[in-house]
Design an enzyme around this catalytic site. Structure first.
Site, mmCIF file in Angstrom:
data_model
loop_
_atom_site.group_PDB
_atom_site.id
_atom_site.type_symbol
_atom_site.label_atom_id
_atom_site.label_comp_id
_atom_site.label_asym_id
_atom_site.label_seq_id
_atom_site.Cartn_x
_atom_site.Cartn_y
_atom_site.Cartn_z
ATOM 1 N N VAL A 157 0.838 -1.193 0.000
ATOM 2 C CA VAL A 157 0.000 0.000 0.000
ATOM 3 C C VAL A 157 0.873 1.243 0.000
ATOM 4 C CG1 VAL A 157 -1.927 -1.133 1.155
ATOM 5 C CG2 VAL A 157 -0.147 -0.049 2.525
ATOM 6 N N CYS A 158 0.326 2.339 -0.517
ATOM 7 C CA CYS A 158 1.064 3.599 -0.528
ATOM 8 C C CYS A 158 1.292 4.083 0.895
ATOM 9 C CB CYS A 158 0.295 4.656 -1.318
ATOM 10 S SG CYS A 158 0.301 4.326 -3.093
#
Length: 516
Positions: free
Chosen positions: A453-454
């Site tokens: 995930v970012c």
């Protein structure tokens, strides 16, 4: 009339999804990138919102009501909310639209956020919320406290936002234009941050009179509507379904349509660590937003546009919470050391796989480690690129990692547009975990960030790049939509050449960087 909330929400979801608009990332960039470039988009929202609300109020179209500023609740709640959105991987609105992109971790965070906010507002923890808000200063808006017109602040913020936009647009022109996927049609390309900010500001202005017409005297909001959905599900109270509930449901629908149409929807299952963080982050978001009186939308966009003490103090302490959370939890997930020279084992099918035992001492793994979606290298030195998600193979090479037996592979199972992660609940043996960084030969290295995930794809890419020599190439596979803008922009700013950037399948991209 209540259905106008669904329409406004759908428009908001489309703009947020296509603009990758996430306040968490904007605040995070201040601390991780030392950049105010993306935060400027939030200033655009506040400026447009401020001018629009001032105009509607002056014309008598709306009559905003203000709660007194309760500093203890606002400060504590905002700090907690800021920490929570770092763990959850997105703010309140960002979690809604990322859930619509298929991120199961966001679904988990969203559920915890809605339940905890319901408990804090009208449930078992309602007494605690009331107790925390008892220290009310009686202050409402800054203009009222100073005895000046709201237009003074509206124009001031508009000028500041305009100068910030001008500064960063001029700066962008001085660097190489960030690349976009070469095989992606123009209509699928994302909106510019500042364009998205202006549109969200306008949507917020339109939202207020439409909401007020149904008896809900408020504008955009995420926390209370989310808690009302839980109340309706549990009690069946139809009175809980108001314009705000229609707004958040519309946001989800709009974001889903935008993600599906642009090929950015795919169900992505988190690993154990990411799921655990989503639970903790979602709870902290719900508790924090309820205490603070709003989230990054309610406080960070609406209350700031009203120039209330609550809105601006909350935004400052949410930012401080994000900064603290970034320092505590956002660290590279890959080893900073690159192994020079071939390592690994060669199977009977002629494919060499470089593997290394990894994982933390407590037996948990990062998203990328649990996914184990490994790049392989043929015995003749050529790289075998993973298949686009959903295809299952590239040519005659199977998708996955050769184990030394012809035709035997391991890796993420992919079916029907779903990326399923075996062992995602933390039962993977440590010796089976794979390093996400692979040497492909001839100065090429592969970084597998699928499932991360970012902002981890960018964090890991920056970390790995420091270990490479000038002229080396880094091939990054990722499926985080925000990274489609973040990685190319970082590469352009640092002077790294992008030699290839392509869409590999639904919500899956590959970018190749040549180190400056």
């Amino acid at each position: 009339m209540i259905l106008t909330g669904l329409v406004v929400g759908a428009l908001l979801g489309i703009v947020m999804q296509r603009g990758r608009f996430c306040v968490t990332g904007m605040l995070r960039d201040i601390f991780l990138q030392r950049s105010w470039r993306t935060f400027t988009a939030l200033m655009v929202v506040i400026a447009v919102h401020g001018v629009g609300i001032a105009a509607l109020t002056s014309a008598g179209v709306i009559s905003p009501e203000y709660e007194g500023f309760a500093p203890v609740a606002v400060v504590v709640g905002s700090l907690m909310f800021g920490l929570g959105i770092v763990l959850a991987g997105g703010c309140a609105s960002g979690t809604w639209y990322r859930a619509a992109e298929g991120l199961v971790g966001s679904w988990i965070a969203l559920a915890m956020y809605a339940v905890s906010s319901a408990a804090m507002k009208k449930g078992a923890l309602g007494g605690f919320t009331t107790w925390m808000k008892q220290w009310d200063t009686g202050l409402t808006t800054v203009p009222a406290a100073l005895g000046v017109s709201p237009w003074v602040f509206a124009i001031l913020v508009l000028v500041v936002a305009g100068l910030m936009v001008r500064h960063f647009l001029l700066k962008e022109r001085r660097i190489a234009k960030p690349a976009t996927p070469s095989n992606r049609p123009r209509w699928k390309r994302p909106l510019h941050f500042y364009t998205a900010g202006a549109l969200i500001g306008l949507i917020g202005v339109v939202a207020w009179p439409l909401s007020a017409a149904t008896g809900r005297n408020d504008g955009l909001g995420i926390t209370t509507p989310s808690s009302n959905i839980v109340k309706f599900v549990v009690t069946g109270d139809g009175g809980s379904i108001d314009w705000g509930v229609m707004l958040v449901l519309g946001l989800f629908v709009g974001a889903f349509v935008a993600a599906k149409a642009s090929g950015e929807f795919r169900v992505r299952v988190p690993d154990a660590r990411t799921a655990t963080r989503s639970v903790a982050g979602g709870i902290m978001m719900g508790v924090g937003a309820s205490l603070a009186g709003g989230c990054t939308v309610g406080n960070g966009m609406v209350q700031t546009g009203l120039f209330t003490f609550q809105g601006w103090v909350s935004l400052v302490f949410i930012a401080l919470g994000v900064g603290l959370g970034a320092r505590l939890w956002l660290r590279p997930t890959t080893s900073p050391r690159v192994s020079r020279g071939a390592t690994g084992a060669t199977g009977t099918d002629g494919v060499t796989t470089s593997t290394a035992a990894s994982g933390s001492e407590d037996g948990t793994y990062s998203t990328s480690e649990s996914l184990d979606n490994t790049l392989t290298v043929a015995s003749d030195g050529r790289s075998i690129d993973p298949a686009p998600i959903g295809s299952g193979s590239v040519g005659s090479e199977p998708l996955g990692v050769a184990t030394g037996r012809a035709g035997t592979t391991s890796g993420s199972a992919v079916f029907g547009g779903f990326a399923a992660v075996p062992d995602a609940v933390g039962i993977k043996e440590k010796t089976q975990a794979s390093s996400t960084l692979r040497e492909l030969g001839n100065g090429y290295y592969a970084l597998d960030s699928l499932g991360a995930v970012c902002p981890f794809p960018l964090i890991d890419a920056k970390d790995v790049m420091t270990t490479l020599d000038s002229g080396d190439h880094l091939v990054i596979d990722f499926d985080c939509t925000q990274a489609t803008e973040a990685i190319p922009h970082w590469a352009a700013e640092d002077g790294h050449e992008i030699t290839d950037f392509r869409e590999k399948g639904d919500a899956s991209w590959q970018i190749t960087l040549r180190k400056a």
